[in-house]
Design a protein around this motif. Structure first.
Motif, PDB file in Angstrom:
ATOM      1  N   LEU A   1       0.855  -1.186   0.000  1.00 14.78           N
ATOM      2  CA  LEU A   1       0.000   0.000   0.000  1.00 14.78           C
ATOM      3  C   LEU A   1       0.888   1.232   0.000  1.00 14.78           C
ATOM      4  O   LEU A   1       1.797   1.352   0.802  1.00 14.78           O
ATOM      5  N   GLY A   2       0.602   2.125  -0.906  1.00 14.71           N
ATOM      6  CA  GLY A   2       1.285   3.404  -0.890  1.00 14.71           C
ATOM      7  C   GLY A   2       1.761   3.806  -2.267  1.00 14.71           C
ATOM      8  O   GLY A   2       1.980   2.963  -3.125  1.00 14.71           O
ATOM      9  N   PRO A   3       1.829   5.064  -2.442  1.00 19.57           N
ATOM     10  CA  PRO A   3       1.479   6.083  -1.465  1.00 19.57           C
ATOM     11  C   PRO A   3      -0.025   6.323  -1.374  1.00 19.57           C
ATOM     12  O   PRO A   3      -0.766   5.974  -2.273  1.00 19.57           O
ATOM     13  N   VAL A   4      -0.396   6.915  -0.258  1.00 13.77           N
ATOM     14  CA  VAL A   4      -1.748   7.444  -0.071  1.00 13.77           C
ATOM     15  C   VAL A   4      -1.564   8.887   0.369  1.00 13.77           C
ATOM     16  O   VAL A   4      -0.726   9.170   1.223  1.00 13.77           O
ATOM     17  N   ALA A   5      -2.302   9.780  -0.252  1.00 18.04           N
ATOM     18  CA  ALA A   5      -2.145  11.198   0.071  1.00 18.04           C
ATOM     19  C   ALA A   5      -3.473  11.923  -0.043  1.00 18.04           C
ATOM     20  O   ALA A   5      -4.321  11.571  -0.862  1.00 18.04           O
ATOM     21  N   VAL A   6      -3.596  12.953   0.775  1.00 12.12           N
ATOM     22  CA  VAL A   6      -4.752  13.841   0.743  1.00 12.12           C
ATOM     23  C   VAL A   6      -4.214  15.259   0.573  1.00 12.12           C
ATOM     24  O   VAL A   6      -3.248  15.654   1.240  1.00 12.12           O
ATOM     25  N   HIS A   7      -4.818  16.000  -0.331  1.00 10.69           N
ATOM     26  CA  HIS A   7      -4.395  17.378  -0.557  1.00 10.69           C
ATOM     27  C   HIS A   7      -4.533  18.165   0.745  1.00 10.69           C
ATOM     28  O   HIS A   7      -5.490  17.947   1.502  1.00 10.69           O
ATOM     29  N   PRO A   8      -3.594  19.078   1.022  1.00 13.19           N
ATOM     30  CA  PRO A   8      -3.667  19.844   2.279  1.00 13.19           C
ATOM     31  C   PRO A   8      -5.004  20.542   2.515  1.00 13.19           C
ATOM     32  O   PRO A   8      -5.439  20.668   3.666  1.00 13.19           O
ATOM     33  N   THR A   9      -5.681  20.959   1.462  1.00 12.38           N
ATOM     34  CA  THR A   9      -6.973  21.643   1.634  1.00 12.38           C
ATOM     35  C   THR A   9      -8.100  20.696   2.011  1.00 12.38           C
ATOM     36  O   THR A   9      -9.183  21.141   2.394  1.00 12.38           O
ATOM     37  N   ALA A  10      -7.871  19.380   1.903  1.00 12.61           N
ATOM     38  CA  ALA A  10      -8.915  18.398   2.215  1.00 12.61           C
ATOM     39  C   ALA A  10      -8.555  17.549   3.436  1.00 12.61           C
ATOM     40  O   ALA A  10      -9.299  16.636   3.785  1.00 12.61           O
ATOM     41  N   GLN A  11      -7.442  17.847   4.078  1.00 11.65           N
ATOM     42  CA  GLN A  11      -7.034  17.051   5.233  1.00 11.65           C
ATOM     43  C   GLN A  11      -7.964  17.286   6.416  1.00 11.65           C
ATOM     44  O   GLN A  11      -8.569  18.344   6.548  1.00 11.65           O
ATOM     45  N   GLY A  12      -8.072  16.256   7.233  1.00 14.92           N
ATOM     46  CA  GLY A  12      -8.910  16.344   8.422  1.00 14.92           C
ATOM     47  C   GLY A  12     -10.374  16.029   8.179  1.00 14.92           C
ATOM     48  O   GLY A  12     -11.191  16.146   9.093  1.00 14.92           O
ATOM     49  N   GLU A  13     -10.710  15.623   6.966  1.00 13.60           N
ATOM     50  CA  GLU A  13     -12.104  15.316   6.630  1.00 13.60           C
ATOM     51  C   GLU A  13     -12.370  13.812   6.537  1.00 13.60           C
ATOM     52  O   GLU A  13     -13.447  13.407   6.135  1.00 13.60           O
ATOM     53  N   GLY A  14     -11.362  12.991   6.863  1.00  6.54           N
ATOM     54  CA  GLY A  14     -11.540  11.548   6.806  1.00  6.54           C
ATOM     55  C   GLY A  14     -11.347  10.949   5.428  1.00  6.54           C
ATOM     56  O   GLY A  14     -11.656   9.772   5.204  1.00  6.54           O
ATOM     57  N   LEU A  15     -10.822  11.726   4.510  1.00  2.00           N
ATOM     58  CA  LEU A  15     -10.658  11.253   3.136  1.00  2.00           C
ATOM     59  C   LEU A  15      -9.608  10.148   3.025  1.00  2.00           C
ATOM     60  O   LEU A  15      -9.809   9.165   2.329  1.00  2.00           O
ATOM     61  N   GLY A  16      -8.482  10.306   3.723  1.00  2.00           N
ATOM     62  CA  GLY A  16      -7.458   9.264   3.708  1.00  2.00           C
ATOM     63  C   GLY A  16      -8.004   7.954   4.246  1.00  2.00           C
ATOM     64  O   GLY A  16      -7.790   6.888   3.663  1.00  2.00           O
ATOM     65  N   ALA A  17      -8.736   8.026   5.335  1.00  5.39           N
ATOM     66  CA  ALA A  17      -9.334   6.823   5.918  1.00  5.39           C
ATOM     67  C   ALA A  17     -10.330   6.192   4.958  1.00  5.39           C
ATOM     68  O   ALA A  17     -10.379   4.967   4.819  1.00  5.39           O
ATOM     69  N   ALA A  18     -11.113   7.016   4.269  1.00  2.00           N
ATOM     70  CA  ALA A  18     -12.081   6.477   3.305  1.00  2.00           C
ATOM     71  C   ALA A  18     -11.369   5.763   2.165  1.00  2.00           C
ATOM     72  O   ALA A  18     -11.798   4.685   1.735  1.00  2.00           O
ATOM     73  N   LEU A  19     -10.277   6.334   1.667  1.00  2.00           N
ATOM     74  CA  LEU A  19      -9.516   5.695   0.592  1.00  2.00           C
ATOM     75  C   LEU A  19      -8.942   4.359   1.060  1.00  2.00           C
ATOM     76  O   LEU A  19      -8.992   3.364   0.335  1.00  2.00           O
ATOM     77  N   ILE A  20      -8.407   4.335   2.265  1.00  2.00           N
ATOM     78  CA  ILE A  20      -7.809   3.098   2.784  1.00  2.00           C
ATOM     79  C   ILE A  20      -8.881   2.028   2.991  1.00  2.00           C
ATOM     80  O   ILE A  20      -8.722   0.886   2.546  1.00  2.00           O
ATOM     81  N   ARG A  21      -9.969   2.373   3.645  1.00  2.00           N
ATOM     82  CA  ARG A  21     -11.042   1.390   3.890  1.00  2.00           C
ATOM     83  C   ARG A  21     -11.610   0.843   2.581  1.00  2.00           C
ATOM     84  O   ARG A  21     -11.832  -0.357   2.432  1.00  2.00           O
ATOM     85  N   ASP A  22     -11.856   1.746   1.635  1.00  2.00           N
ATOM     86  CA  ASP A  22     -12.403   1.350   0.340  1.00  2.00           C
ATOM     87  C   ASP A  22     -11.485   0.364  -0.369  1.00  2.00           C
ATOM     88  O   ASP A  22     -11.929  -0.674  -0.858  1.00  2.00           O
ATOM     89  N   THR A  23     -10.218   0.683  -0.423  1.00  2.00           N
ATOM     90  CA  THR A  23      -9.306  -0.165  -1.181  1.00  2.00           C
ATOM     91  C   THR A  23      -8.982  -1.472  -0.469  1.00  2.00           C
ATOM     92  O   THR A  23      -8.794  -2.496  -1.125  1.00  2.00           O
TER      93      THR A  23
END
Length: 161
Positions: free
Chosen positions: A75-97
């Motif tokens: 797994l990797g890389p996984v990244a979230v744009h700084p303007t979208a951090q803190g919204e759970g997007l990284g966790a959603a990408l990880i759980r989904d995949t």
């Protein structure tokens, strides 16, 4: 609101720019990148997250590797744009995949990262699994997508053939 979708060829450079923003252009010097050289990512598990205006908010990729003779996903890389951090997007990408990887029949996933963050997704420190140097052994983590998938799996992590 973000929508997750499979990464396409048209997304490639935008995703690369996001990874550079998140990790700096020198990210290619990391040991995990040596395992990716000359190997195509697992396309079905490379995902992007876009907002309602089509702006890229996050991305994740997976690569085939082997731990000894055992096929494994890196797994990797996984990244979230700084303007979208803190919204759970990284966790959603990880759980989904991870769910998709299990549905596709993959048994185990490996990554190099922070155990406190990745533990919530089922990752734990792996004993006896060696990444190319320099990699801190405390950051080598694995998650089983099937019960017992990491039992007895040890060895050097190598590029998939």
């Amino acid at each position: 609101m973000f929508t997750l979708a499979q990464e396409t060829g048209a997304d490639w450079w935008e995703v690369e720019a996001l990874f550079d923003t998140a990790f700096a252009p020198g990210r290619g010097a990391l040991s995990s990148y040596r395992l990716r050289e000359g190997v195509a990512p697992v396309a079905a598990l490379c995902r992007v997250a876009r907002d309602s205006e089509g702006i890229l908010g996050g991305a994740i990729r997976f690569w085939p590797v082997c731990v000894g003779p055992h096929p494994t996903l890196l797994l990797g890389p996984v990244a979230v744009h700084p303007t979208a951090q803190g919204e759970g997007l990284g966790a959603a990408l990880i759980r989904d995949t991870l769910a998709r990887a299990a549905e596709l029949g993959h048994a185990r996933v490996l990554l190099v990262g922070d155990a406190p963050y990745y533990a919530r997704f089922g990752f734990h420190r792996l004993e006896g699994v060696e990444m190319p140097p320099p990699t801190n052994p405390d950051r080598i983590l694995g998650a089983a997508l099937r019960p017992g998938a990491w039992d007895g799996v040890t060895g050097v992590v190598a590029r998939a053939a």
